[in-house]
Motif scaffolding. Structure first.
Motif, short mmCIF file in Angstrom:
data_model
loop_
_atom_site.label_atom_id
_atom_site.label_comp_id
_atom_site.label_asym_id
_atom_site.label_seq_id
_atom_site.Cartn_x
_atom_site.Cartn_y
_atom_site.Cartn_z
N ASP A 29 0.82 -1.21 0.00
CA ASP A 29 0.00 0.00 0.00
C ASP A 29 0.85 1.26 0.00
N MET A 30 0.29 2.34 -0.54
CA MET A 30 0.92 3.64 -0.47
C MET A 30 1.10 4.04 0.98
N GLY A 31 2.29 4.54 1.31
CA GLY A 31 2.56 4.98 2.67
C GLY A 31 3.14 3.93 3.58
N SER A 32 3.18 2.68 3.12
CA SER A 32 3.73 1.61 3.96
C SER A 32 5.26 1.61 3.85
N SER A 33 5.90 1.11 4.88
CA SER A 33 7.36 1.01 4.91
C SER A 33 7.77 -0.32 4.30
N VAL A 34 8.57 -0.27 3.26
CA VAL A 34 8.96 -1.50 2.55
C VAL A 34 10.47 -1.56 2.38
N LYS A 35 10.98 -2.76 2.21
CA LYS A 35 12.40 -2.97 1.92
C LYS A 35 12.48 -3.65 0.56
N GLY A 84 4.89 7.16 10.96
CA GLY A 84 3.63 7.51 10.31
C GLY A 84 2.77 6.31 9.95
N MET A 85 3.40 5.19 9.58
CA MET A 85 2.60 4.03 9.18
C MET A 85 1.86 3.42 10.37
N HIS A 86 2.40 3.59 11.58
CA HIS A 86 1.71 3.10 12.77
C HIS A 86 0.44 3.90 13.02
N ALA A 87 0.51 5.22 12.79
CA ALA A 87 -0.68 6.05 12.92
C ALA A 87 -1.72 5.67 11.86
N THR A 88 -1.24 5.41 10.63
CA THR A 88 -2.16 5.01 9.56
C THR A 88 -2.85 3.70 9.90
N SER A 89 -2.10 2.74 10.45
CA SER A 89 -2.68 1.45 10.83
C SER A 89 -3.76 1.63 11.90
N ALA A 90 -3.51 2.56 12.84
CA ALA A 90 -4.50 2.81 13.89
C ALA A 90 -5.78 3.41 13.31
N ILE A 91 -5.63 4.31 12.33
CA ILE A 91 -6.80 4.90 11.68
C ILE A 91 -7.58 3.84 10.91
N ALA A 92 -6.85 2.99 10.18
CA ALA A 92 -7.50 1.93 9.40
C ALA A 92 -8.29 0.98 10.31
N LYS A 93 -7.70 0.64 11.45
CA LYS A 93 -8.38 -0.27 12.38
C LYS A 93 -9.62 0.37 12.98
N HIS A 94 -9.51 1.62 13.38
CA HIS A 94 -10.64 2.29 14.04
C HIS A 94 -11.80 2.52 13.07
N LEU A 95 -11.48 2.89 11.82
CA LEU A 95 -12.53 3.20 10.85
C LEU A 95 -12.92 2.01 9.99
N SER A 96 -12.22 0.88 10.17
CA SER A 96 -12.48 -0.34 9.38
C SER A 96 -12.35 -0.06 7.89
N VAL A 153 11.05 12.05 11.87
CA VAL A 153 9.87 11.20 12.04
C VAL A 153 9.62 10.45 10.73
N GLY A 154 9.98 9.18 10.70
CA GLY A 154 9.87 8.39 9.49
C GLY A 154 8.59 7.57 9.44
N ALA A 155 8.57 6.62 8.52
CA ALA A 155 7.39 5.77 8.34
C ALA A 155 7.24 4.76 9.47
N SER A 156 8.36 4.18 9.90
CA SER A 156 8.28 3.16 10.94
C SER A 156 9.15 3.45 12.15
N ILE A 157 10.15 4.33 12.00
CA ILE A 157 11.07 4.65 13.09
C ILE A 157 11.24 6.16 13.18
N SER A 158 11.27 6.66 14.41
CA SER A 158 11.60 8.06 14.66
C SER A 158 12.99 8.12 15.29
N LYS A 159 13.79 9.10 14.86
CA LYS A 159 15.18 9.18 15.30
C LYS A 159 15.50 10.56 15.85
N LEU A 160 16.27 10.58 16.91
CA LEU A 160 16.73 11.82 17.51
C LEU A 160 18.24 11.93 17.33
N TYR A 161 18.70 13.03 16.75
CA TYR A 161 20.12 13.33 16.63
C TYR A 161 20.40 14.60 17.43
#
Length: 313
Positions: free
Chosen positions: A13-19, A182-194, A157-165
């Motif tokens: 999906d768009m916005g997901s973190s992929v390798k 960001g993808m964790h927030a998106t997953s939470a929205i998807a779950k709540h709104l089905s 603030v990345g898709a799956s990890i946030s880093k402090l320098y």
């Protein structure tokens, strides 16, 4: 400049973190260069932190002692792969006044040899001349820090990890990572709104404070980042106490910080003034592009910082 979503290249999906596998990375790079009209033949590639290792280690040693052999021995304790599998570099961090004469701190950076080989393959595939590659941290520092900075905290603030320098006078002093993006927030929205992940991503990107599902989106953002930002705040406070110097700026970067109202949320969490980065202020551009560049700036800090590397004195 150019940007594209990597999710579809992994049939995700768009916005997901992929390798992506190497050939998919090359295909994505070819596409974004073609669409953005790139004509340059030199390239600086910035490697993700996930393909590298950066840390600060302390050594008990006199100021006139050669610590080179000891750095390589100590580095083996921190680097989770055989030392022969990485390219290792290090530099000593200048000590603050009042620090112990028998304590020395060293910044160690290691890049996996396989990642370096992949970078060379990518550049060879697009027929570009390789400038030295670097880890994304140092690209961000170049793009964001100012000559007037005494100390600065950068939160990516990345898709799956946030880093402090944390850096002083342009030199990296500390790094801290948290699994929150960001993808964790998106997953939470998807779950709540089905709804699907992609639909939730669109809802998040189009969020306004008085729009539909505003409460759901806002709660997903705060739930995702509250703990991470409190941890970053603790690290910053501990650093200020230990070094005896205040952090003069806290700067946010990364795609998620473009989210509407995010700066207000961050200022509340850290209880101090924060900035959203705009690295384009370091280069010239047509005046009519100012609004566009300001809106996309947080996404391009690493790329622009890497592009500035050949112009360093």
């Amino acid at each position: 400049y150019g940007e594209l979503q990597l999710g579809p290249y992994a049939e995700s999906d768009m916005g997901s973190s992929v390798k992506l596998p190497l050939q998919k990375k090359i295909a994505a790079l070819v596409d974004v260069m073609r669409e953005s009209g790139v004509t340059a033949k030199d390239a600086v590639l910035s490697l993700p932190l996930s393909d590298s290792f950066v840390t600060v280690i302390s050594l008990a040693a006199k100021q006139d002692e050669d610590i080179s052999p000891r750095v390589h021995v100590e580095a083996r304790k921190y680097i989770p792969v055989p030392i022969t599998d990485v390219a290792l570099e290090w530099t000593e961090i200048e000590q603050q006044k009042g620090a112990s004469a028998l304590s020395r701190e060293v910044l160690v950076a290691a890049i996996q040899n396989t990642s370096l080989a992949d970078m060379k393959t990518i550049l060879d595939s697009i027929q570009m001349t390789s400038r030295p590659s670097e880890i994304e941290i140092f690209s961000s520092l170049r793009a964001i820090t100012k000559e007037s900075d005494t100390s600065v905290a950068i939160i990516d603030v990345g898709a799956s990890i946030s880093k402090l320098y944390i850096a002083e006078a342009g030199f990296l002093q500390r790094i801290h990572r948290v699994q929150a993006g960001g993808m964790h927030a998106t997953s939470a929205i998807a779950k709540h709104l089905s709804v699907s992940f992609e639909e939730a991503e669109n809802i998040k990107r189009n969020y306004t404070s008085n729009g539909a599902n505003a409460d759901v989106v806002k709660k997903a953002i705060t739930t995702t980042f509250d703990r991470a930002f409190q941890e970053f705040k603790r690290v910053i406070n501990q650093y200020e106490i230990r070094r005896g110097v205040p952090i003069t700026r806290i700067v946010f970067t990364g795609g998620t910080v473009s989210f509407h109202d995010f700066s207000t949320y961050c200022a509340y969490q850290f209880d101090r003034e924060i900035e959203i980065t705009n690295p384009f202020t370091k280069v010239a551009y047509p005046a009519f592009m100012e609004d566009t560049l300001a809106s996309i700036a947080p996404v391009f800090a690493v790329a622009l910082g890497a592009a500035l590397r050949p112009y360093e004195q």
